[in-house]
Design a protein around this motif. Structure first.
Motif, short mmCIF file in Angstrom:
data_model
loop_
_atom_site.label_atom_id
_atom_site.label_comp_id
_atom_site.label_asym_id
_atom_site.label_seq_id
_atom_site.Cartn_x
_atom_site.Cartn_y
_atom_site.Cartn_z
N THR A 250 0.80 -1.19 -0.12
CA THR A 250 0.05 0.09 0.13
C THR A 250 0.79 1.24 -0.12
O THR A 250 0.46 2.26 -0.82
CB THR A 250 -0.81 -0.06 1.10
OG1 THR A 250 -0.19 -0.30 2.34
CG2 THR A 250 -1.88 -1.15 1.05
N LEU A 251 2.09 1.27 0.83
CA LEU A 251 2.77 2.53 0.74
C LEU A 251 3.44 2.68 -0.73
O LEU A 251 3.58 3.87 -0.99
CB LEU A 251 4.16 2.00 1.52
CG LEU A 251 4.05 2.38 3.06
CD1 LEU A 251 5.29 2.02 3.73
CD2 LEU A 251 4.13 4.03 3.35
N ALA A 252 3.62 1.45 -1.63
CA ALA A 252 4.07 1.90 -2.76
C ALA A 252 2.95 1.94 -3.94
O ALA A 252 3.27 2.92 -4.75
CB ALA A 252 5.11 0.60 -3.18
N GLY A 253 2.03 1.36 -3.83
CA GLY A 253 1.20 1.19 -4.95
C GLY A 253 -0.07 2.35 -4.78
O GLY A 253 -0.72 2.49 -5.87
N CYS A 254 -0.49 2.95 -3.46
CA CYS A 254 -1.49 3.78 -3.33
C CYS A 254 -1.18 5.23 -3.77
O CYS A 254 -2.17 5.83 -4.19
CB CYS A 254 -1.91 3.68 -1.76
SG CYS A 254 -2.87 1.95 -1.51
#
Length: 937
Positions: A788-792
């Motif tokens: 989520t840190l990378a993709g959101c």
């Protein structure tokens, strides 16, 4: 290695064994139990036996030693010689130890049984086949029997073949023994002719402990005491009807019958069958209602076939610790996982009961026909479940769930991606949909009559696809449902033999009230350069619903496209009325129309009359329009106009394809219109979501929960203000925790909206949780947080911060596996892959040096950073990078070249469609007075 223990052969030279198998009494218990077997697996399903003899009956005796997981056995097989031969081959797994063999025969024109000496017994090293070489040749037409004594080890690692498993009950370990012989596991229990085509009667005898019951395909004929063995008895079962080896079944366990039996009477045939349910006593409460469900489903399926099973009894067993992927559907004895039998649905039970007719009563001639068997069972089971509970178990989504997946798979440039298992599954699904097509186009009465005649003709026999198609052809011609020069096999094969589906295009001539209909291969992925696409055509039924006579219950086949590329249809309604071809997804193909017919449909769907079009057809129109636009066969303005009615639509089936298309289009559009598209999504979904949250209940239907969940997820991704506020409120609890690294106190659903639309401070807090993640916690929680840190995020600062920290600075808290994950997640959005590209371009020398010995990471970085662009501007970025560093890409040279080829193709699509989408979004947002900005911290 085969070991022949001659010492034991004296045990089989009793006078009784000179009798044919059906007259042989049970052999005596052998006390010696030392068996050393190889646990060889990987059976060759394609192995066929020489057709020198055929079996006509089995007398099988089993003596399992449950504590040790061993068994001894004896089988006498009645055979008839089909040719002169001095060799006989049977299936036998390498782990079975043959202890004794005997061959006796009655030659033609004689009545005397002669013993024929076995000169040599040999096991094929690679195949599970044992061959008996005889002292002399036995002439064609002889009858006799083969005798094998054997030892074996029960399976304990899995619940296949003849297996043993255990479970705990009241702090006591209890043993279960049972069989799962499908598809070719009988050879792992005893020597036999283990092919589906050999259908013969069986007589089974088995030793069981007194405190257990033994169940098999047929009832126990008698129980025999064992001298000197007070704790065990012989159960001798009645003779079975003729059946294949894989349908032989056995269960030995401490089970009790659930309530009373149910008796189903067939007055027309003066027969009846007893239905019983078994389970361990402690599990009976969980099985409450299964008796009634079994009776209801069995009665429905029996009424469909109207051919009684030749069984006195059908036993359904909830077996403790059974681990099979699917139930063991033996004839007359079906073994379920406990949880499967206790489930509320009807579909799986309907499938397994259908196999009693289609799979056991009549059997596929070879494994190559099994997918057709599965397809017909799947279709009939779905129809049965729908009829009983209105499809609530499947939330009414069948056949959409399987059909849409076929549309996506077969529209790829390379279907199945060389995954054989997927190919078999999709082949079966396609045939299942063909049966649905024939049911609609022929009519239910004709379809049922054809299948009933098929089962009458093939009972106790095997079948191929031709037997099914020929029966349906005869019924359809008899009822004048198809022309006499048409046959179902030809129609079916035009679909089965291609890993493709057609696209039917209907261009109306409103003045002449006619239409020009064409068909071509349906391709969604670009480029559309599939070999032989121009040569492909299908026999497709064209069923038409028309606005001037809108009755979806009376749709009739207007005409068959008889392998034609094009044809003309006349007598259509006037220019003020729409038509719908292939309503209710009668056949598996999407349909395109001229712009005017699409306009008529879009306008009608925005009126109060839209409910006159069934929900499945409303979903089809929406699904076809969006996918055709994505494929380049329809203007996106037309596809978007087809979504305007969704502001008033509430049926979950219609919404089902919408979420997939929001995801697909959202990933394909450029950054320049990302916020406009999100505003469109918010406007589209907000009325539905606000209505769904008004009357949320604990006992509500699953479809309602799922629809609310999907709607909320997509709204949150699109920047829905209440969602962001709620997520930040929940996230603050974590930020205020005294020891935030001890665990995540909030639900995962709140994390992505905060990382996407929240502040840098909130995102940085999440980053620190990954860096400081304690090794004592589940690593899957850290993985989710990192994804989520990378993709959101869409904020360039956040993405760069993570890339700099994990890649350039080499923070020791990030592993190489983490880097693969980061590259993959960042490249999932236009903002992300653009930022990753610039990160690569700006730091080329450092990254090249860092990954020079890590080609997998380097290749993955180049793929993630260059392959996701879809516009001419993106192509220029990647091309400039390629030129600037030509010869420096190393192992990734072919990757960036492939990226440029793909982007070049996607850029054509973008040039044609993005301006149209942009213009339409501007129109939409102005009409509904929508602000396309999301408030960000």
């Amino acid at each position: 290695m085969l070991r022949l223990c001659c010492i034991l052969s004296v045990l089989w030279v009793a006078a009784a064994h000179s009798l044919p198998p059906d007259k042989v009494s049970a052999f005596h218990i052998i006390k010696t139990r030392s068996i050393d077997l190889n646990n060889a697996h990987g059976l060759a399903m394609e192995t066929r036996l020489e057709k020198s003899v055929k079996p006509t009956g089995y007398r099988l005796e089993l003596e399992p030693y449950l504590e040790d997981g061993l068994f001894k056995g004896h089988v006498s097989i009645n055979v008839t010689w089909l040719e002169d031969t001095d060799e006989i081959s049977v299936h036998c797994a390498h782990e079975i130890e043959i202890t004794n063999t005997e061959v006796k025969a009655t030659f033609p024109n004689t009545k005397e049984i002669q013993k024929v000496s076995v000169k040599r017994v040999s096991m094929d090293i690679k195949k599970p086949i044992v061959t008996l070489r005889l002292e002399k040749s036995i002439p064609k037409g002889s009858e006799g029997h083969l005798v094998f004594g054997f030892n074996g080890t029960m399976e304990t690692e899995n619940t296949e073949a003849f297996f043993k498993t255990t479970y705990m009950e009241q702090e006591t370990e209890r043993i279960v023994a049972a069989t799962q012989l499908r598809p070719n596991n009988a050879r792992r229990m005893f020597p036999c002719f283990d092919e589906p085509g050999y259908k013969t009667p069986f007589q089974l005898s088995v030793v069981r402990p007194r405190n257990m019951i033994a169940l098999s395909n047929v009832p126990v004929a008698r129980t025999e005491e064992i001298t000197g063995e007070p704790n065990a008895v012989w159960d001798h079962f009645e003779m079975t009807p003729p059946m294949s080896t894989f349908t032989l079944g056995l269960v030995i366990a401490e089970l009790n019958q659930l309530a009373d039996s149910k008796q189903l009477q067939n007055e027309k045939e003066d027969s009846s069958i007893e239905l019983r349910v078994w389970g361990r006593p402690e599990y009976h409460q969980a099985l409450e209602g299964v008796n009634e469900k079994l009776f209801t489903v069995f009665k429905e399926i029996a009424n469909f076939w109207r051919v009684s099973l030749p069984l006195k009894r059908l036993d359904i067993v909830a077996l403790p610790n059974y681990q099979g992927v699917k139930p063991a559907d033996n004839w007359g004895l079906i073994v379920f996982k406990e949880s499967d039998l206790a489930s509320k649905g009807y579909l799986q039970l309907a499938q397994e009961l259908s196999y009693q007719w289609l799979g056991a009563f009549t059997t596929p001639a070879w494994w190559s026909d099994a997918h057709l068997n599965k397809a017909l069972v799947g279709y009939l089971a779905a129809e049965t479940a729908f009829k009983i509970n209105n499809g609530s178990e499947m939330e009414g989504k069948w056949p959409m769930t399987v059909l849409y997946s076929l549309y996506y798979e077969f529209s790829k440039r390379y279907p199945h991606s060389r995954i054989t298992g997927m190919k078999q599954e999709t082949a079966s699904t396609k045939i299942e949909l063909l049966f649905r097509m024939f049911n609609y186009t022929f009519g239910g009465d004709t379809f049922r009559e054809g299948l009933r005649e098929f089962i009458k003709e093939r009972k106790f026999k095997t079948f191929t696809g031709d037997h099914v198609w020929n029966a349906l052809t005869a019924a359809a011609i008899k009822d004048n449902k198809i022309p006499k020069d048409l046959d179902v096999r030809t129609i079916a094969n035009s679909w089965i033999e291609k890993d493709r589906l057609p696209l039917i295009t209907v261009k109306r001539n409103y003045k002449s009230k006619s239409a020009h209909v064409t068909q071509k291969v349906y391709l969604r992925e670009r480029p559309h350069d599939v070999p032989d696409a121009a040569k492909m055509s299908w026999w497709a039924p064209l069923v038409i619903a028309r606005e001037d006579a809108l009755d979806f219950n009376k749709g009739t086949t207007t005409i068959w496209m008889k392998n034609q590329k094009e044809l003309e249809i006349n007598d259509l309604p006037g220019e003020e009325h729409f038509i719908i071809v292939n309503p209710e997804e009668i056949a598996p193909f999407p349909v395109n129309y001229d712009d005017e017919n699409w306009r008529l449909l879009a306008n009608y769907l925005q009126t109060n009359n839209r409910l006159r079009i069934p929900e499945l057809t409303r979903a089809k129109l929406l699904h076809d329009a969006w996918n055709l636009a994505y494929a380049g066969d329809l203007a996106f303005a037309t596809a978007f106009n087809m979504t305007l009615f969704l502001r008033e639509e509430r049926h979950h089936l219609v919404w089902d394809p919408v979420f997939t298309m929001i995801d697909h289009i959202g990933k394909h559009i450029c950054e320049c219109m990302h916020e406009k598209f999100q505003a469109y999504v918010r406007t589209l979904l907000t009325p539905l979501y606000e209505e769904l949250i008004k009357d949320e209940r604990e006992d509500e239907e699953n479809w309602r929960k799922n629809l609310r969940g999907h709607t909320k997820t997509f709204l949150c991704q699109a920047g829905y203000a209440p969602c962001i506020k709620e997520a930040q409120e929940q996230f603050s609890k974590w930020m205020q925790a005294k020891n935030p690294d001890e665990g995540n106190p909030i639900a995962n659903q709140y994390i992505c909206p905060v990382f996407k639309y929240g502040s840098k401070k909130e995102w940085e807090f999440g980053l620190q949780r990954v860096i400081n993640f304690p090794p004592s916690r589940k690593q899957s929680e850290r993985t989710y947080l990192l994804k989520t840190l990378a993709g959101c995020p869409v904020d360039v600062y956040k993405i760069n911060r993570l890339l700099n920290l994990s890649v350039l600075e080499g923070n020791g808290n990030f592993t190489e596996t983490d880097l693969f994950l980061i590259f993959s997640m960042v490249s999932g959005s236009p903002h992300g892959h653009t930022t990753l590209f610039h990160f690569l371009n700006n730091n080329w020398n450092d990254l090249k040096e860092k990954f020079q010995s890590k080609t997998n990471l380097w290749d993955n970085l180049i793929t993630s950073a260059t392959s996701q662009f879809t516009t001419q501007a993106g192509l220029e970025l990647v091309s400039n990078l390629y030129v600037a560093h030509q010869g420096e890409f190393g192992s990734a040279e072919h990757i960036i070249e492939k990226s440029m080829r793909n982007i070049r193709e996607e850029a054509k699509w973008s040039d044609a469609n993005l301006p149209v989408i942009d213009k339409w979004l501007d129109w939409y947002l102005s009409v509904y007075n929508v602000n396309d900005k999301v408030a960000k911290n």
